[in-house]
Design a protein around this motif. Structure first.
Motif, PDB file in Angstrom:
ATOM      1  N   LEU A 284       0.837  -1.205   0.000  1.00  0.00           N
ATOM      2  CA  LEU A 284       0.000   0.000   0.000  1.00  0.00           C
ATOM      3  C   LEU A 284       0.870   1.252   0.000  1.00  0.00           C
ATOM      4  CD1 LEU A 284      -2.951   0.963   0.085  1.00  0.00           C
ATOM      5  CD2 LEU A 284      -2.786   0.974   2.583  1.00  0.00           C
ATOM      6  N   ILE A 285       1.944   1.210   0.756  1.00  0.00           N
ATOM      7  CA  ILE A 285       2.857   2.358   0.816  1.00  0.00           C
ATOM      8  C   ILE A 285       3.541   2.562  -0.535  1.00  0.00           C
ATOM      9  CG2 ILE A 285       4.976   3.242   1.877  1.00  0.00           C
ATOM     10  CD1 ILE A 285       4.082   1.676   4.437  1.00  0.00           C
ATOM     11  N   LEU A 286       3.995   1.480  -1.142  1.00  0.00           N
ATOM     12  CA  LEU A 286       4.625   1.585  -2.465  1.00  0.00           C
ATOM     13  C   LEU A 286       3.635   2.096  -3.512  1.00  0.00           C
ATOM     14  CD1 LEU A 286       6.850  -1.624  -2.598  1.00  0.00           C
ATOM     15  CD2 LEU A 286       7.623   0.759  -2.522  1.00  0.00           C
ATOM     16  N   ALA A 287       2.379   1.639  -3.422  1.00  0.00           N
ATOM     17  CA  ALA A 287       1.357   2.129  -4.354  1.00  0.00           C
ATOM     18  C   ALA A 287       1.154   3.627  -4.182  1.00  0.00           C
ATOM     19  CB  ALA A 287       0.045   1.384  -4.125  1.00  0.00           C
ATOM     20  N   SER A 288       1.208   4.096  -2.950  1.00  0.00           N
ATOM     21  CA  SER A 288       1.081   5.537  -2.680  1.00  0.00           C
ATOM     22  C   SER A 288       2.230   6.310  -3.319  1.00  0.00           C
ATOM     23  CB  SER A 288       1.064   5.779  -1.172  1.00  0.00           C
ATOM     24  OG  SER A 288       1.245   7.147  -0.876  1.00  0.00           O
ATOM     25  N   GLY A 289       3.449   5.798  -3.150  1.00  0.00           N
ATOM     26  CA  GLY A 289       4.608   6.486  -3.723  1.00  0.00           C
ATOM     27  C   GLY A 289       4.575   6.514  -5.240  1.00  0.00           C
ATOM     28  N   ILE A 290       4.246   5.371  -5.850  1.00  0.00           N
ATOM     29  CA  ILE A 290       4.191   5.306  -7.321  1.00  0.00           C
ATOM     30  C   ILE A 290       3.060   6.175  -7.854  1.00  0.00           C
ATOM     31  CG2 ILE A 290       3.759   3.773  -9.275  1.00  0.00           C
ATOM     32  CD1 ILE A 290       5.135   1.548  -7.582  1.00  0.00           C
ATOM     33  N   GLY A 291       1.899   6.138  -7.184  1.00  0.00           N
ATOM     34  CA  GLY A 291       0.787   6.991  -7.603  1.00  0.00           C
ATOM     35  C   GLY A 291       1.131   8.463  -7.508  1.00  0.00           C
ATOM     36  N   SER A 292       1.835   8.851  -6.443  1.00  0.00           N
ATOM     37  CA  SER A 292       2.256  10.252  -6.280  1.00  0.00           C
ATOM     38  C   SER A 292       3.230  10.656  -7.382  1.00  0.00           C
ATOM     39  CB  SER A 292       2.903  10.451  -4.907  1.00  0.00           C
ATOM     40  OG  SER A 292       1.992  10.179  -3.870  1.00  0.00           O
ATOM     41  N   LEU A 293       4.149   9.761  -7.705  1.00  0.00           N
ATOM     42  CA  LEU A 293       5.140  10.059  -8.748  1.00  0.00           C
ATOM     43  C   LEU A 293       4.475  10.192 -10.114  1.00  0.00           C
ATOM     44  CD1 LEU A 293       8.041  10.425  -9.677  1.00  0.00           C
ATOM     45  CD2 LEU A 293       8.278   7.926  -9.729  1.00  0.00           C
ATOM     46  N   VAL A 294       3.602   9.249 -10.461  1.00  0.00           N
ATOM     47  CA  VAL A 294       2.914   9.292 -11.754  1.00  0.00           C
ATOM     48  C   VAL A 294       2.058  10.559 -11.864  1.00  0.00           C
ATOM     49  CG1 VAL A 294       1.152   8.172 -13.172  1.00  0.00           C
ATOM     50  CG2 VAL A 294       2.938   6.794 -12.087  1.00  0.00           C
ATOM     51  N   THR A 295       1.365  10.910 -10.788  1.00  0.00           N
ATOM     52  CA  THR A 295       0.531  12.122 -10.794  1.00  0.00           C
ATOM     53  C   THR A 295       1.377  13.373 -10.996  1.00  0.00           C
ATOM     54  OG1 THR A 295      -1.063  11.061  -9.310  1.00  0.00           O
ATOM     55  CG2 THR A 295      -1.129  13.462  -9.464  1.00  0.00           C
ATOM     56  N   SER A 296       2.534  13.427 -10.351  1.00  0.00           N
ATOM     57  CA  SER A 296       3.417  14.599 -10.476  1.00  0.00           C
ATOM     58  C   SER A 296       3.954  14.731 -11.889  1.00  0.00           C
ATOM     59  CB  SER A 296       4.571  14.487  -9.472  1.00  0.00           C
ATOM     60  OG  SER A 296       4.095  14.406  -8.151  1.00  0.00           O
ATOM     61  N   VAL A 297       4.363  13.599 -12.481  1.00  0.00           N
ATOM     62  CA  VAL A 297       4.859  13.632 -13.863  1.00  0.00           C
ATOM     63  C   VAL A 297       3.735  14.031 -14.822  1.00  0.00           C
ATOM     64  CG1 VAL A 297       5.780  12.221 -15.736  1.00  0.00           C
ATOM     65  CG2 VAL A 297       6.682  11.954 -13.421  1.00  0.00           C
ATOM     66  N   ALA A 298       2.549  13.483 -14.604  1.00  0.00           N
ATOM     67  CA  ALA A 298       1.407  13.838 -15.451  1.00  0.00           C
ATOM     68  C   ALA A 298       1.080  15.322 -15.344  1.00  0.00           C
ATOM     69  CB  ALA A 298       0.189  13.004 -15.065  1.00  0.00           C
ATOM     70  N   GLY A 299       1.173  15.870 -14.127  1.00  0.00           N
ATOM     71  CA  GLY A 299       0.931  17.296 -13.940  1.00  0.00           C
ATOM     72  C   GLY A 299       1.910  18.146 -14.722  1.00  0.00           C
ATOM     73  N   LEU A 300       3.193  17.744 -14.717  1.00  0.00           N
ATOM     74  CA  LEU A 300       4.199  18.490 -15.469  1.00  0.00           C
ATOM     75  C   LEU A 300       3.918  18.419 -16.971  1.00  0.00           C
ATOM     76  CD1 LEU A 300       6.869  20.045 -15.532  1.00  0.00           C
ATOM     77  CD2 LEU A 300       8.061  17.830 -15.586  1.00  0.00           C
ATOM     78  N   VAL A 301       3.534  17.249 -17.455  1.00  0.00           N
ATOM     79  CA  VAL A 301       3.236  17.084 -18.887  1.00  0.00           C
ATOM     80  C   VAL A 301       2.039  17.938 -19.290  1.00  0.00           C
ATOM     81  CG1 VAL A 301       2.466  15.446 -20.638  1.00  0.00           C
ATOM     82  CG2 VAL A 301       4.247  14.776 -19.004  1.00  0.00           C
ATOM     83  N   VAL A 302       0.979  17.902 -18.472  1.00  0.00           N
ATOM     84  CA  VAL A 302      -0.222  18.687 -18.774  1.00  0.00           C
ATOM     85  C   VAL A 302       0.107  20.176 -18.777  1.00  0.00           C
ATOM     86  CG1 VAL A 302      -2.486  19.372 -17.883  1.00  0.00           C
ATOM     87  CG2 VAL A 302      -1.854  16.954 -17.949  1.00  0.00           C
ATOM     88  N   ALA A 303       0.898  20.624 -17.771  1.00  0.00           N
ATOM     89  CA  ALA A 303       1.255  22.047 -17.691  1.00  0.00           C
ATOM     90  C   ALA A 303       2.102  22.478 -18.884  1.00  0.00           C
ATOM     91  CB  ALA A 303       2.011  22.316 -16.391  1.00  0.00           C
ATOM     92  N   SER A 304       2.819  21.532 -19.501  1.00  0.00           N
ATOM     93  CA  SER A 304       3.672  21.860 -20.641  1.00  0.00           C
ATOM     94  C   SER A 304       2.886  22.047 -21.931  1.00  0.00           C
ATOM     95  CB  SER A 304       4.725  20.750 -20.845  1.00  0.00           C
ATOM     96  OG  SER A 304       5.517  20.590 -19.696  1.00  0.00           O
ATOM     97  N   PHE A 305       1.702  21.413 -22.016  1.00  0.00           N
ATOM     98  CA  PHE A 305       0.964  21.421 -23.280  1.00  0.00           C
ATOM     99  C   PHE A 305      -0.315  22.261 -23.237  1.00  0.00           C
ATOM    100  CE2 PHE A 305       3.571  17.636 -23.796  1.00  0.00           C
ATOM    101  CZ  PHE A 305       3.996  17.771 -25.107  1.00  0.00           C
ATOM    102  N   LEU A 306      -0.868  22.513 -22.044  1.00  0.00           N
ATOM    103  CA  LEU A 306      -2.086  23.302 -21.937  1.00  0.00           C
ATOM    104  C   LEU A 306      -1.770  24.727 -21.513  1.00  0.00           C
ATOM    105  CD1 LEU A 306      -4.631  20.864 -20.207  1.00  0.00           C
ATOM    106  CD2 LEU A 306      -4.313  21.319 -22.643  1.00  0.00           C
ATOM    107  N   GLU A 307      -2.659  25.630 -21.847  1.00  0.00           N
ATOM    108  CA  GLU A 307      -2.506  27.009 -21.399  1.00  0.00           C
ATOM    109  C   GLU A 307      -2.614  27.063 -19.880  1.00  0.00           C
ATOM    110  OE1 GLU A 307      -4.558  31.428 -22.079  1.00  0.00           O
ATOM    111  OE2 GLU A 307      -5.289  29.655 -23.160  1.00  0.00           O
ATOM    112  N   TRP A 308      -1.713  27.845 -19.259  1.00  0.00           N
ATOM    113  CA  TRP A 308      -1.653  27.875 -17.800  1.00  0.00           C
ATOM    114  C   TRP A 308      -2.946  28.432 -17.218  1.00  0.00           C
ATOM    115  CZ3 TRP A 308      -2.141  30.586 -13.402  1.00  0.00           C
ATOM    116  CH2 TRP A 308      -1.565  30.028 -12.272  1.00  0.00           C
TER     117      TRP A 308
END
Length: 411
Positions: A284-308
């Protein structure tokens, strides 16, 4: 009032309410002040990095004081330390509210943080003194509810004050709440440490810290907890600046968005409780860490392609709150379980690590503000990745450690 040598069986409702208020002073002061940082930056004509020290130096102060208050209360008693700390909180709030210069403002904020640490650290100790190991769990559950709803509502209250009165009003509100808690504590709080120690016990405390620091299971869990909490602190360091200073929004708008994020944090805690019996704690702890990492990377990708926009910056952090909250309870349990005989020292050291790492991350985000959400997402990715690596490394060696212990016991 407690009589020396006679156990305190229960606390009055007024004393318990005041103790809960003292417990909430630190989180309240931090969260209610967070949206004020851009206003202080603008009003006092200082850089955002300098204004961010109102948060980072307060965290650093709390990191030190969480280690100090415990041994002092064992020697001198809980009541005088809580009263002294709450008094310091009030003094620091007034000094910061009246501060004519940034230096005095930061000093007042650090005094406020040092004082708030007493209630934050010693409330659990007082509850344990009074209610014992079994009954204290129910009382501490109420404290957990407070720790969820205070951060949820404080930024909204701070935003309303900022938009209609000004940032100094925040400190005066903190002082008023602190004074009310102090008066009630002075009248109602009994002394619960009926067998004070003869010395401060610093040598044994440092020995416990050293043993914990050499334990991979403890270190991996404590680092995971501290780094995941640092992701929350990073968003609080960046989003008020992005919404108010860059996007031209209001502090109240930030408070509303933050309340939504806290609701997802509550949902993550609830899901952790429901799923905790179905999945191994480590997974469960590892799932939390991986989910947090994937969400953070996705946020950076979205911020790079969409208008702020505010949504582009806030929505990924809202999802991050859910994934991070999944591990908050189990990873603390995992850390304490590493060396149960040192549970008090384990909790204190983990709190200090949380605040020290949080202070560094908050200040780093403040130094890298550039008008975009990229520095925030970079910090989120780094913290989530390091947290996952730290726990995965400890999780990998844990079975080896357990086999080694079993073999040693068998022989």
């Amino acid at each position: 009032m407690a009589v020396q040598g006679v156990a305190v069986r229960r606390m009055s409702l007024a004393a318990l309410a005041a103790l809960v208020t003292a417990y909430a002073l630190g989180p309240m002061a931090t969260q209610i002040l967070t949206p004020a940082v851009p206003f202080v930056h603008r009003d006092m004509a200082i850089s955002m990095a300098a204004a961010q020290t109102l948060i980072s130096l307060a965290f650093a102060t709390i990191a030190v004081m969480t280690v100090v208050y415990g041994p002092l209360s064992d020697r001198f008693g809980r009541r005088p330390l809580i009263l002294a700390g709450t008094s310091l909180f009030c003094v620091g709030s007034v000094v910061a509210g009246l501060a004519p210069t940034p230096e005095i403002l930061i000093l007042g904020r650090m005094v406020q943080a040092a004082g708030s640490s007493a209630g934050l650290v010693l409330t659990r100790t007082v509850v344990h003194d009074v209610y014992g190991r079994e009954r204290s769990g129910q009382v501490i559950a109420y404290l957990t509810v407070v720790m969820i709803f205070v951060p949820m509502l404080s930024p909204l209250a701070g935003g309303i004050l900022l938009d209609h009165v000004g940032w100094r009003a925040i400190f005066f509100l903190c002082a008023a709440i602190g004074l009310a808690a102090l008066a009630t504590l002075a009248i109602c709080l009994p002394e619960t440490n009926l067998t004070p120690s003869a010395d401060l016990g610093l040598r044994s405390t440092l020995a416990s810290f050293g043993s914990l620091a050499r334990d991979p299971q403890y270190l991996g869990s404590a680092l995971f907890f501290s780094l995941i909490m640092a992701t929350f602190f990073a968003t609080q360091a960046a989003l008020p600046y992005l919404i108010v200073e860059v996007h031209g929004g209001t502090a109240t708008e930030y408070g509303v968005w933050f309340a939504v994020a806290c609701a997802f944090y509550v949902a993550g805690n609830y899901a952790s409780g429901r799923w905790g019996g179905r999945f191994a704690r480590g997974r469960l702890i590892l799932a939390s860490g991986i989910g947090s990492l994937v969400t953070s990377v996705a946020g950076l990708v979205v911020a790079s392609f969409l208008e702020w926009s505010t949504a582009v910056a806030f929505v990924p952090t809202i999802v991050l709150c859910f994934f991070g909250a999944l591990a908050i309870a189990p990873v603390q349990a995992e850390a304490v379980a590493a060396q149960p005989e040192r549970s008090g020292a384990a909790s204190g050291l983990m709190s200090g690590m949380q605040m020290a790492i949080g202070a560094g991350v908050v200040q780093l985000v403040g130094f890298t503000h550039n008008g975009t959400p990229y520095p925030m997402f970079a910090a989120l990715i780094a913290c989530a990745a390091l947290a996952t690596i730290a726990f995965a490394s400890a999780y990998a060696v844990k079975p080896i450690r357990e086999v080694s212990i079993s073999a040693r016991n068998a022989s």
